[in-house]
Write a protein that holds these residues in place. Structure first.
Motif, PDB file in Angstrom:
ATOM      1  N   ARG A  95      76.688  64.248  17.809  1.00  0.00           N
ATOM      2  CA  ARG A  95      75.325  63.769  18.057  1.00  0.00           C
ATOM      3  C   ARG A  95      75.291  62.576  19.004  1.00  0.00           C
ATOM      4  N   ALA A  96      76.410  61.811  19.097  1.00  0.00           N
ATOM      5  CA  ALA A  96      76.458  60.696  20.045  1.00  0.00           C
ATOM      6  C   ALA A  96      77.096  61.105  21.363  1.00  0.00           C
ATOM      7  N   GLY A  97      77.379  62.403  21.516  1.00  0.00           N
ATOM      8  CA  GLY A  97      77.964  62.891  22.754  1.00  0.00           C
ATOM      9  C   GLY A  97      79.390  63.377  22.558  1.00  0.00           C
ATOM     10  N   LEU A  98      79.872  64.103  23.560  1.00  0.00           N
ATOM     11  CA  LEU A  98      81.205  64.682  23.484  1.00  0.00           C
ATOM     12  C   LEU A  98      82.309  63.650  23.675  1.00  0.00           C
ATOM     13  N   ARG A  99      82.044  62.602  24.453  1.00  0.00           N
ATOM     14  CA  ARG A  99      83.075  61.582  24.695  1.00  0.00           C
ATOM     15  C   ARG A  99      83.511  60.935  23.392  1.00  0.00           C
ATOM     16  N   THR A 129      94.054  71.914  31.804  1.00  0.00           N
ATOM     17  CA  THR A 129      93.871  71.208  33.068  1.00  0.00           C
ATOM     18  C   THR A 129      92.504  70.515  33.076  1.00  0.00           C
ATOM     19  N   TYR A 130      92.330  69.639  34.047  1.00  0.00           N
ATOM     20  CA  TYR A 130      91.042  68.945  34.188  1.00  0.00           C
ATOM     21  C   TYR A 130      89.915  69.954  34.397  1.00  0.00           C
ATOM     22  N   ALA A 131      90.147  70.930  35.276  1.00  0.00           N
ATOM     23  CA  ALA A 131      89.090  71.898  35.594  1.00  0.00           C
ATOM     24  C   ALA A 131      88.762  72.784  34.395  1.00  0.00           C
ATOM     25  N   TYR A 132      89.787  73.212  33.651  1.00  0.00           N
ATOM     26  CA  TYR A 132      89.566  74.071  32.483  1.00  0.00           C
ATOM     27  C   TYR A 132      88.795  73.294  31.416  1.00  0.00           C
ATOM     28  N   THR A 133      89.200  72.041  31.143  1.00  0.00           N
ATOM     29  CA  THR A 133      88.495  71.209  30.162  1.00  0.00           C
ATOM     30  C   THR A 133      87.044  71.010  30.566  1.00  0.00           C
ATOM     31  N   THR A 134      86.815  70.771  31.843  1.00  0.00           N
ATOM     32  CA  THR A 134      85.447  70.589  32.331  1.00  0.00           C
ATOM     33  C   THR A 134      84.604  71.833  32.063  1.00  0.00           C
ATOM     34  N   LEU A 137      83.967  72.069  28.147  1.00  0.00           N
ATOM     35  CA  LEU A 137      83.040  71.079  27.608  1.00  0.00           C
ATOM     36  C   LEU A 137      81.638  71.220  28.193  1.00  0.00           C
ATOM     37  N   GLN A 138      81.537  71.640  29.438  1.00  0.00           N
ATOM     38  CA  GLN A 138      80.205  71.893  30.007  1.00  0.00           C
ATOM     39  C   GLN A 138      79.507  73.014  29.249  1.00  0.00           C
ATOM     40  N   ALA A 139      80.249  74.058  28.909  1.00  0.00           N
ATOM     41  CA  ALA A 139      79.662  75.168  28.167  1.00  0.00           C
ATOM     42  C   ALA A 139      79.202  74.711  26.786  1.00  0.00           C
ATOM     43  N   ILE A 140      80.005  73.874  26.128  1.00  0.00           N
ATOM     44  CA  ILE A 140      79.625  73.358  24.812  1.00  0.00           C
ATOM     45  C   ILE A 140      78.392  72.477  24.922  1.00  0.00           C
ATOM     46  N   GLN A 141      78.389  71.587  25.905  1.00  0.00           N
ATOM     47  CA  GLN A 141      77.253  70.674  26.089  1.00  0.00           C
ATOM     48  C   GLN A 141      75.955  71.433  26.324  1.00  0.00           C
ATOM     49  N   GLN A 142      76.007  72.472  27.135  1.00  0.00           N
ATOM     50  CA  GLN A 142      74.798  73.230  27.437  1.00  0.00           C
ATOM     51  C   GLN A 142      74.367  74.085  26.256  1.00  0.00           C
ATOM     52  N   ARG A 143      75.336  74.695  25.564  1.00  0.00           N
ATOM     53  CA  ARG A 143      74.989  75.570  24.447  1.00  0.00           C
ATOM     54  C   ARG A 143      74.378  74.788  23.289  1.00  0.00           C
ATOM     55  N   ARG A 144      74.874  73.584  23.034  1.00  0.00           N
ATOM     56  CA  ARG A 144      74.403  72.803  21.899  1.00  0.00           C
ATOM     57  C   ARG A 144      73.330  71.788  22.275  1.00  0.00           C
ATOM     58  N   GLY A 145      72.972  71.725  23.551  1.00  0.00           N
ATOM     59  CA  GLY A 145      71.907  70.827  23.970  1.00  0.00           C
ATOM     60  C   GLY A 145      72.244  69.368  23.775  1.00  0.00           C
ATOM     61  N   LEU A 146      73.486  68.985  24.084  1.00  0.00           N
ATOM     62  CA  LEU A 146      73.936  67.617  23.865  1.00  0.00           C
ATOM     63  C   LEU A 146      73.665  66.749  25.088  1.00  0.00           C
ATOM     64  N   ASP A 152      82.918  61.918  31.107  1.00  0.00           N
ATOM     65  CA  ASP A 152      83.597  60.919  30.269  1.00  0.00           C
ATOM     66  C   ASP A 152      84.418  61.593  29.175  1.00  0.00           C
ATOM     67  N   ALA A 153      83.904  62.685  28.632  1.00  0.00           N
ATOM     68  CA  ALA A 153      84.633  63.403  27.587  1.00  0.00           C
ATOM     69  C   ALA A 153      85.900  64.042  28.148  1.00  0.00           C
ATOM     70  N   VAL A 154      85.806  64.579  29.354  1.00  0.00           N
ATOM     71  CA  VAL A 154      86.986  65.161  29.999  1.00  0.00           C
ATOM     72  C   VAL A 154      88.038  64.080  30.221  1.00  0.00           C
ATOM     73  N   ALA A 155      87.617  62.926  30.693  1.00  0.00           N
ATOM     74  CA  ALA A 155      88.558  61.820  30.913  1.00  0.00           C
ATOM     75  C   ALA A 155      89.246  61.413  29.620  1.00  0.00           C
ATOM     76  N   ALA A 156      88.501  61.397  28.507  1.00  0.00           N
ATOM     77  CA  ALA A 156      89.085  61.043  27.216  1.00  0.00           C
ATOM     78  C   ALA A 156      90.123  62.067  26.782  1.00  0.00           C
ATOM     79  N   ARG A 157      89.838  63.352  27.001  1.00  0.00           N
ATOM     80  CA  ARG A 157      90.808  64.391  26.638  1.00  0.00           C
ATOM     81  C   ARG A 157      92.040  64.319  27.521  1.00  0.00           C
TER      82      ARG A 157
END
Length: 282
Positions: A95-99, A129-134, A137-146, A152-157
């Motif tokens: 709820r506070a974001g993926l990061r 990889t960076y591109a695969y993680t992106t 996480l983009q798919a998760i963010q869009q599907r769940r409306g986050l 920032d979340a990719v950088a953390a991973r």
């Protein structure tokens, strides 16, 4: 409290409910009498004692006060927090974001010496990889409306992956062959990710096994899971994130990992499957 079919979660709820029932009986109170003292309906007492309704922290404090057992309240509320932490819905975790969800797991990885991961869906995060993680996480963010904090979340991973290069640790990854042939992020992303699997598999601390697709396999695919030493298992479900610490269940997942590991291929045979998957994407 989120509901879950996990036997660990249900058992922990039942242990807490049983202890509350013991406190009531030790105080010489019936369920109705306790309900009167607490100011709620008698059916609530029954539901709590039978683990059908989880108590709140305030319920526990009121229960203990009514039974003259205030000294028990602190330990029981701590048990309640432990049960609540076993199963976390994705919407609560993110709820506070993926990061923040990514950063929250870093201490667990840092203290783990033997890490085992099995995935039938995606390449595990530690070897993405960076591109695969992106793409993931983009798919998760869009599907769940986050909130969109994907970069920032990719950088953390990516930062978490440094543990792969630290001495005194071992990492064993198992993926189903179907993972290599999935279309996450498109052709270029998948080819780059598969090439990275070959590279990371050569690290002295890392083992990468691929479970081949075959019609006569002895062990079916299961849900994705991670084993941290012998202390904890995390399981990704459609609805949420499950944490298991009961030794019996941790051992069950360790046994399952061992069975799947026996079906997997490694080294040159694994590289051949990865290269074949790269060709199919190309």
């Amino acid at each position: 409290m989120a509901t879950s079919s996990s036997s660990s979660v249900q058992q922990a709820r039942q242990i807490l409910a049983d202890r509350l029932g013991e406190i009531r009986r030790e105080a010489g109170l019936t369920g109705r009498e306790l309900a009167l003292r607490c100011g709620w309906h008698a059916s609530k007492t029954s539901r709590i004692e039978n683990a059908r309704t989880p108590p709140s922290a305030d319920d526990i404090r009121a229960w203990c006060r009514a039974c003259g057992a205030d000294g028990e309240a602190e330990d029981l509320t701590a048990s309640l927090r432990a049960v609540e932490g076993m199963f976390v819905e994705w919407r609560r975790m993110e709820r506070a974001g993926l990061r923040q969800a990514q950063e929250a797991r870093l201490p667990l990885y840092e203290r783990t010496r033997r890490f085992r991961s099995y995935s039938a869906w995606l390449v595990p995060g530690l070897i993405q990889t960076y591109a695969y993680t992106t793409a993931v996480l983009q798919a998760i963010q869009q599907r769940r409306g986050l909130v969109d904090d994907v970069s920032d979340a990719v950088a953390a991973r990516m930062d978490r992956q440094r543990v792969l290069y630290e001495s005194g640790r071992s990492f064993a990854f198992l993926v189903e062959e179907s993972v290599l042939r999935s279309g996450v992020g498109g052709r270029d992303v998948m080819i780059g990710q598969l090439a990275h699997l070959i590279t990371v598999g050569s690290l002295p601390t890392v083992s990468v096994g691929v479970v081949p697709m075959r019609a006569d396999r002895a062990r079916w695919p299961v849900e994705g899971f991670w084993i941290y030493d012998a202390a904890q298992v995390n399981v990704e479900l459609v609805s949420g994130y499950l944490t298991l610490t009961q030794p019996r269940e941790v051992a069950m997942y360790a046994d399952t990992f061992a069975e799947l590991a026996e079906l997997a291929v490694y080294g040159a045979a694994a590289r051949a499957l990865i290269t074949s998957a790269m060709d199919s994407h190309g």
